[in-house]
Design a protein around this motif. Sequence first.
Motif, PDB file in Angstrom:
ATOM      1  N   LEU A  84      -6.526   1.739  -9.742  1.00 37.07           N
ATOM      2  CA  LEU A  84      -6.511   3.846  -8.339  1.00 37.07           C
ATOM      3  C   LEU A  84      -6.251   4.963  -9.332  1.00 37.07           C
ATOM      4  O   LEU A  84      -6.477   5.332  -8.975  1.00 37.07           O
ATOM      5  CB  LEU A  84      -5.103   2.411  -7.564  1.00 37.07           C
ATOM      6  N   GLN A  85      -5.366   4.735 -10.046  1.00 33.94           N
ATOM      7  CA  GLN A  85      -5.033   5.488 -10.977  1.00 33.94           C
ATOM      8  C   GLN A  85      -6.159   6.175 -12.041  1.00 33.94           C
ATOM      9  O   GLN A  85      -6.291   7.452 -12.023  1.00 33.94           O
ATOM     10  CB  GLN A  85      -3.870   5.036 -12.306  1.00 33.94           C
ATOM     11  N   THR A 123       0.910  -1.248  -0.319  1.00 38.48           N
ATOM     12  CA  THR A 123      -0.461  -0.149  -0.081  1.00 38.48           C
ATOM     13  C   THR A 123       0.471   1.033   0.241  1.00 38.48           C
ATOM     14  O   THR A 123       0.606   2.884  -0.767  1.00 38.48           O
ATOM     15  CB  THR A 123      -1.229   0.523   1.196  1.00 38.48           C
ATOM     16  N   VAL A 158      -4.849   5.211  -0.915  1.00 42.98           N
ATOM     17  CA  VAL A 158      -5.358   4.363  -1.019  1.00 42.98           C
ATOM     18  C   VAL A 158      -5.855   3.383  -0.745  1.00 42.98           C
ATOM     19  O   VAL A 158      -6.500   2.399  -1.923  1.00 42.98           O
ATOM     20  CB  VAL A 158      -3.155   3.661  -1.487  1.00 42.98           C
ATOM     21  N   ARG A 159      -6.337   2.818   0.645  1.00 46.73           N
ATOM     22  CA  ARG A 159      -6.943   2.040   0.762  1.00 46.73           C
ATOM     23  C   ARG A 159      -8.591   2.843   1.046  1.00 46.73           C
ATOM     24  O   ARG A 159      -8.977   1.935   0.830  1.00 46.73           O
ATOM     25  CB  ARG A 159      -6.797   1.784   2.660  1.00 46.73           C
ATOM     26  N   ARG A 161      -7.988   7.943  -9.394  1.00 45.74           N
ATOM     27  CA  ARG A 161      -7.637   9.327  -9.111  1.00 45.74           C
ATOM     28  C   ARG A 161      -7.403   9.861 -10.032  1.00 45.74           C
ATOM     29  O   ARG A 161      -8.502  11.225  -9.595  1.00 45.74           O
ATOM     30  CB  ARG A 161      -6.063   9.056  -8.587  1.00 45.74           C
ATOM     31  N   TYR A 194      -9.762   3.380  -1.907  1.00 44.72           N
ATOM     32  CA  TYR A 194     -10.209   3.406  -2.717  1.00 44.72           C
ATOM     33  C   TYR A 194     -10.407   1.374  -3.235  1.00 44.72           C
ATOM     34  O   TYR A 194     -11.153   1.166  -3.795  1.00 44.72           O
ATOM     35  CB  TYR A 194      -8.673   3.963  -4.156  1.00 44.72           C
ATOM     36  N   VAL A 215       2.155   1.588  -3.924  1.00 44.61           N
ATOM     37  CA  VAL A 215       1.803   2.122  -4.226  1.00 44.61           C
ATOM     38  C   VAL A 215       0.524   3.575  -4.506  1.00 44.61           C
ATOM     39  O   VAL A 215       1.097   4.719  -5.279  1.00 44.61           O
ATOM     40  CB  VAL A 215       0.160   1.372  -4.090  1.00 44.61           C
ATOM     41  N   ALA A 216       0.982   4.411  -3.459  1.00 42.69           N
ATOM     42  CA  ALA A 216       0.894   6.097  -2.630  1.00 42.69           C
ATOM     43  C   ALA A 216       1.812   6.706  -3.069  1.00 42.69           C
ATOM     44  O   ALA A 216       1.763   7.389  -3.897  1.00 42.69           O
ATOM     45  CB  ALA A 216       1.018   5.804  -1.282  1.00 42.69           C
ATOM     46  N   ILE A 252      -2.513  -0.703  -9.708  1.00 44.47           N
ATOM     47  CA  ILE A 252      -1.988   0.252  -9.698  1.00 44.47           C
ATOM     48  C   ILE A 252      -2.945   1.303 -10.883  1.00 44.47           C
ATOM     49  O   ILE A 252      -3.342   1.889 -10.785  1.00 44.47           O
ATOM     50  CB  ILE A 252      -0.721   0.717  -9.948  1.00 44.47           C
ATOM     51  N   THR A 261      -1.115   7.337   1.705  1.00 48.76           N
ATOM     52  CA  THR A 261      -1.646   5.668   2.411  1.00 48.76           C
ATOM     53  C   THR A 261      -3.352   6.114   2.542  1.00 48.76           C
ATOM     54  O   THR A 261      -3.195   4.680   2.278  1.00 48.76           O
ATOM     55  CB  THR A 261      -0.942   5.461   3.365  1.00 48.76           C
TER      56      THR A 261
END
Length: 231
Positions: free
Chosen positions: A59-60, A14, A28-29, A63, A31, A17-18, A56, A25
Motif C-alpha cells: 500500500l505504501q 484498516t 486504504v479500502r 501511495r 487501494y 493501516v491508515a 502495508i 481509511t
Amino acid sequence: MRHDIQPNERAYSTKEVAEELNIATPTVRKYGQILERSGYEFFKNGTRRVFVQSDIEALQTIRDTDKPLEEIAVELVEQQDSRLTSSTTDVATNDTYDMPLEDPNKMRELLIYISQELAASREMNTQLANDMAEMKENVGRLRQDHHVISSGIGNSTQKMNKLIDQQQKQYEEMLEEEKQKNDQLQKDIENMRQEQQKVWRAQNDFNTRLEATVKERKSGLEKFFALLFRK
C-alpha cells in the motif's frame, strides 16, 4: 491461498493501516480494491481485510508511486506471486530433507517448535478472552447508557442492540475459531509424539539386536582363538 504469514506476526486493521501510512481509511479500502482486482490476495476475517507488514509495504508503494495505479498494482501482484512461490518451495524442501521422521533430534526440534507455537496460541487465546471480557463489560455499559438516553426512541434502540449483538457474535466466533485451532494443534502434537515413540522403539530394538550379534561374534572369536592357541 496465502501462507506467508510469520509466527506471531502482527495483524493490522484498516484503521491502523491508515494511521500507519498517514492516509484516510477510505483510501486504504480503495487501494485494497485496486490490488484485489489485479489478483492480489489479502488475509480475511469474514469480509474484512486483515493486513500484515508485506501488505502495508504494498500500500505504501501505491501511495508513493507516480505510475498509474492499475499498472503498479499488477507489479505488486507479480511480486506477491513470486514471494508465495518461493515460500512454498522452501517449505516443501524443509519438509522433505531437513526433518526426516527417522531422525529423533529433528523430531525433538519439531516438537519444541510446535510446543512454542502452542504456547503462543494459548497466549493469544488468553488475550482474546480478556478482550472479550472487556468487550462484554463495555457492551454492558453501552446498553445502560443507551437505555437512559434513548428511552423514547424505540427504533434507534433496536438498531443499537442489533449492532452490539453482531459485534459480540463476531468476537465469540473469533474465540471459537482460535479454540478449534488450539485443539487441532494439540492433536497434531500428540500424533507427532506417538510417531516419535515408534521411531525410538524401532531404534532401541535395532540397537539390542546389534549388541546381541556383536556379543555372539565376539564369543565365537574368543573360542576360536582359545582353540588355536591351545594347539
